[in-house]
Design a protein around this motif. Structure first.
Motif, PDB file in Angstrom:
ATOM      1  N   ARG A  77      -7.224 -23.894 -10.966  1.00 19.67           N
ATOM      2  CA  ARG A  77      -6.349 -25.031 -11.228  1.00 19.67           C
ATOM      3  C   ARG A  77      -5.089 -24.651 -11.999  1.00 19.67           C
ATOM      4  N   ASP A  78      -5.188 -23.699 -12.922  1.00 20.59           N
ATOM      5  CA  ASP A  78      -4.027 -23.304 -13.725  1.00 20.59           C
ATOM      6  C   ASP A  78      -3.036 -22.519 -12.864  1.00 20.59           C
ATOM      7  N   LYS A  79      -1.790 -22.989 -12.798  1.00 23.12           N
ATOM      8  CA  LYS A  79      -0.793 -22.362 -11.932  1.00 23.12           C
ATOM      9  C   LYS A  79      -0.521 -20.921 -12.353  1.00 23.12           C
ATOM     10  N   GLY A  80      -0.433 -20.664 -13.658  1.00 23.32           N
ATOM     11  CA  GLY A  80      -0.177 -19.301 -14.140  1.00 23.32           C
ATOM     12  C   GLY A  80      -1.294 -18.352 -13.745  1.00 23.32           C
ATOM     13  N   ALA A  81      -2.524 -18.832 -13.871  1.00 24.13           N
ATOM     14  CA  ALA A  81      -3.672 -17.997 -13.507  1.00 24.13           C
ATOM     15  C   ALA A  81      -3.671 -17.700 -12.009  1.00 24.13           C
ATOM     16  N   ARG A  82      -3.262 -18.705 -11.195  1.00 24.09           N
ATOM     17  CA  ARG A  82      -3.201 -18.486  -9.743  1.00 24.09           C
ATOM     18  C   ARG A  82      -2.194 -17.388  -9.413  1.00 24.09           C
ATOM     19  N   TYR A  83      -1.022 -17.453 -10.037  1.00 26.44           N
ATOM     20  CA  TYR A  83       0.000 -16.444  -9.767  1.00 26.44           C
ATOM     21  C   TYR A  83      -0.459 -15.057 -10.219  1.00 26.44           C
ATOM     22  N   PHE A  84      -1.202 -15.010 -11.339  1.00 27.84           N
ATOM     23  CA  PHE A  84      -1.709 -13.727 -11.831  1.00 27.84           C
ATOM     24  C   PHE A  84      -2.690 -13.118 -10.824  1.00 27.84           C
ATOM     25  N   VAL A  85      -3.595 -13.975 -10.290  1.00 30.51           N
ATOM     26  CA  VAL A  85      -4.582 -13.481  -9.326  1.00 30.51           C
ATOM     27  C   VAL A  85      -3.895 -12.998  -8.062  1.00 30.51           C
ATOM     28  N   ILE A  86      -2.906 -13.761  -7.586  1.00 29.88           N
ATOM     29  CA  ILE A  86      -2.179 -13.361  -6.378  1.00 29.88           C
ATOM     30  C   ILE A  86      -1.444 -12.046  -6.612  1.00 29.88           C
ATOM     31  N   GLY A  87      -0.765 -11.954  -7.779  1.00 21.77           N
ATOM     32  CA  GLY A  87      -0.027 -10.726  -8.098  1.00 21.77           C
ATOM     33  C   GLY A  87      -0.955  -9.530  -8.230  1.00 21.77           C
ATOM     34  N   PHE A  88      -2.110  -9.774  -8.852  1.00 20.62           N
ATOM     35  CA  PHE A  88      -3.068  -8.688  -9.023  1.00 20.62           C
ATOM     36  C   PHE A  88      -3.604  -8.223  -7.667  1.00 20.62           C
ATOM     37  N   GLY A  89      -3.820  -9.178  -6.766  1.00 19.69           N
ATOM     38  CA  GLY A  89      -4.293  -8.827  -5.439  1.00 19.69           C
ATOM     39  C   GLY A  89      -3.270  -8.001  -4.674  1.00 19.69           C
ATOM     40  N   ILE A  90      -2.000  -8.406  -4.774  1.00 28.24           N
ATOM     41  CA  ILE A  90      -0.933  -7.648  -4.102  1.00 28.24           C
ATOM     42  C   ILE A  90      -0.838  -6.239  -4.681  1.00 28.24           C
ATOM     43  N   LEU A  91      -0.980  -6.131  -6.021  1.00 30.63           N
ATOM     44  CA  LEU A  91      -0.920  -4.817  -6.671  1.00 30.63           C
ATOM     45  C   LEU A  91      -2.038  -3.904  -6.171  1.00 30.63           C
ATOM     46  N   ILE A  92      -3.259  -4.442  -6.030  1.00 32.12           N
ATOM     47  CA  ILE A  92      -4.402  -3.671  -5.534  1.00 32.12           C
ATOM     48  C   ILE A  92      -4.119  -3.161  -4.120  1.00 32.12           C
ATOM     49  N   ILE A  93      -3.551  -4.064  -3.287  1.00 32.49           N
ATOM     50  CA  ILE A  93      -3.245  -3.674  -1.900  1.00 32.49           C
ATOM     51  C   ILE A  93      -2.200  -2.558  -1.886  1.00 32.49           C
ATOM     52  N   LEU A  94      -1.167  -2.688  -2.721  1.00 34.31           N
ATOM     53  CA  LEU A  94      -0.116  -1.658  -2.780  1.00 34.31           C
ATOM     54  C   LEU A  94      -0.689  -0.323  -3.248  1.00 34.31           C
ATOM     55  N   LEU A  95      -1.552  -0.358  -4.269  1.00 28.96           N
ATOM     56  CA  LEU A  95      -2.167   0.879  -4.761  1.00 28.96           C
ATOM     57  C   LEU A  95      -3.021   1.524  -3.681  1.00 28.96           C
ATOM     58  N   ALA A  96      -3.719   0.677  -2.878  1.00 28.05           N
ATOM     59  CA  ALA A  96      -4.542   1.222  -1.799  1.00 28.05           C
ATOM     60  C   ALA A  96      -3.663   1.896  -0.749  1.00 28.05           C
ATOM     61  N   ILE A  97      -2.532   1.269  -0.437  1.00 29.11           N
ATOM     62  CA  ILE A  97      -1.611   1.856   0.551  1.00 29.11           C
ATOM     63  C   ILE A  97      -1.051   3.171   0.032  1.00 29.11           C
ATOM     64  N   VAL A  98      -0.625   3.184  -1.246  1.00 28.59           N
ATOM     65  CA  VAL A  98      -0.077   4.418  -1.838  1.00 28.59           C
ATOM     66  C   VAL A  98      -1.132   5.492  -1.858  1.00 28.59           C
ATOM     67  N   GLY A  99      -2.362   5.126  -2.196  1.00 26.36           N
ATOM     68  CA  GLY A  99      -3.449   6.120  -2.249  1.00 26.36           C
ATOM     69  C   GLY A  99      -3.707   6.699  -0.877  1.00 26.36           C
ATOM     70  N   ALA A 100      -3.662   5.836   0.180  1.00 25.55           N
ATOM     71  CA  ALA A 100      -3.884   6.342   1.533  1.00 25.55           C
ATOM     72  C   ALA A 100      -2.787   7.293   1.946  1.00 25.55           C
ATOM     73  N   ILE A 101      -1.537   6.969   1.582  1.00 25.70           N
ATOM     74  CA  ILE A 101      -0.403   7.857   1.923  1.00 25.70           C
ATOM     75  C   ILE A 101      -0.524   9.192   1.213  1.00 25.70           C
ATOM     76  N   MET A 102      -0.859   9.142  -0.081  1.00 27.22           N
ATOM     77  CA  MET A 102      -0.944  10.382  -0.882  1.00 27.22           C
ATOM     78  C   MET A 102      -2.067  11.281  -0.364  1.00 27.22           C
ATOM     79  N   SER A 103      -3.166  10.652   0.099  1.00 26.34           N
ATOM     80  CA  SER A 103      -4.287  11.471   0.550  1.00 26.34           C
ATOM     81  C   SER A 103      -3.973  12.186   1.872  1.00 26.34           C
ATOM     82  N   ASN A 104      -2.996  11.713   2.608  1.00 28.04           N
ATOM     83  CA  ASN A 104      -2.632  12.333   3.889  1.00 28.04           C
ATOM     84  C   ASN A 104      -1.504  13.334   3.762  1.00 28.04           C
TER      85      ASN A 104
END
Length: 234
Positions: A206-233
């Motif tokens: 319900r808290d708008k700030g918390a929603r944005y934090f969760v969304i941002g954190f999710g995007i950050l995880i996805i970006l780190l996964a992409i960077v990790g996949a690139i670095m491993s190759n």
């Protein structure tokens, strides 16, 4: 009495009222006998047809309909009418039948559908808010527990011109709003049902700030996964 008969009995009450008014219209009788007979027979036949429908659902309906139709004068356009016979029928059999019908309707409306809806259950873990009608094949029953949801559902049903019957009750200390609908309208009603759910759905966070934090954190995880996949190759 089966509550499904309520509307038919109201219609029957209306027909008997018209018949009573016709019998009291002596001027019409004196001025146009043939037209009078036609109107009289229409009322009698309509009353008989409605009662036949009612008796199919409830053969034990507590009303002395046999006496009424046995005593009803039968006329054709060729027969000479006797107004006194019609008047006597109106004052006796018709009046008694209308009084019995009025009492039956009053009793039905005092306890409109309680016994029927006691057969309906609200499963605790159910993911849907509808079930088959317990006594009426081809019908479904939807339920809501929040008045705004029920009102919006009813508003949309009226906008779409869909048939429904509503009954409100209090069960175990909480309000429940029931809607009986035709199974043939199920697809259209389901769209309305999801529209209601969508309009009043509350966000998981319900808290708008918390929603944005969760969304941002999710995007950050996805970006780190992409960077990790690139670095491993590399």
């Amino acid at each position: 009495m089966a509550y499904e008969n309520l509307e038919q009995l109201k219609e029957l009450e209306s027909v008997l009222e018209r018949l009573d008014e016709l019998i009291e219209d002596e001027d019409f009788f004196r001025s146009d006998v043939e037209g009078y007979v036609i109107r009289y027979n229409e009322c009698i036949n309509q009353a008989s047809n409605i009662l036949d429908e009612v008796l199919e659902n409830d053969p034990e309906i507590p009303i002395a309909h046999e006496t009424f139709f046995e005593k009803a004068p039968t006329f054709t356009e060729e027969q000479i009418l006797v107004y006194e016979e019609l008047e006597g029928f109106g004052l006796n059999q018709l009046n008694e039948f209308r009084l019995e019908l009025a009492e039956l309707l009053e009793d039905a409306q005092e306890k409109p559908r309680k016994d029927l809806f006691n057969q309906l259950t609200i499963p605790v873990l159910s993911l849907v808010n509808h079930q088959e009608h317990p006594t009426r094949p081809g019908y479904l029953v939807y339920h809501f527990k929040i008045p705004e949801h029920a009102s919006y559902f009813e508003e949309l049903m009226n906008e779409r011109g869909l048939f429904y019957e509503r009954f409100d009750e209090q069960r175990n200390g909480e309000d429940v709003y029931w809607f009986g609908v035709r199974d043939g309208d199920h697809d259209a009603v389901e769209i309305i049902n999801y529209t209601v759910k969508g309009k009043f759905r509350k966000p998981l966070i319900r808290d708008k700030g918390a929603r944005y934090f969760v969304i941002g954190f999710g995007i950050l995880i996805i970006l780190l996964a992409i960077v990790g996949a690139i670095m491993s190759n590399l």
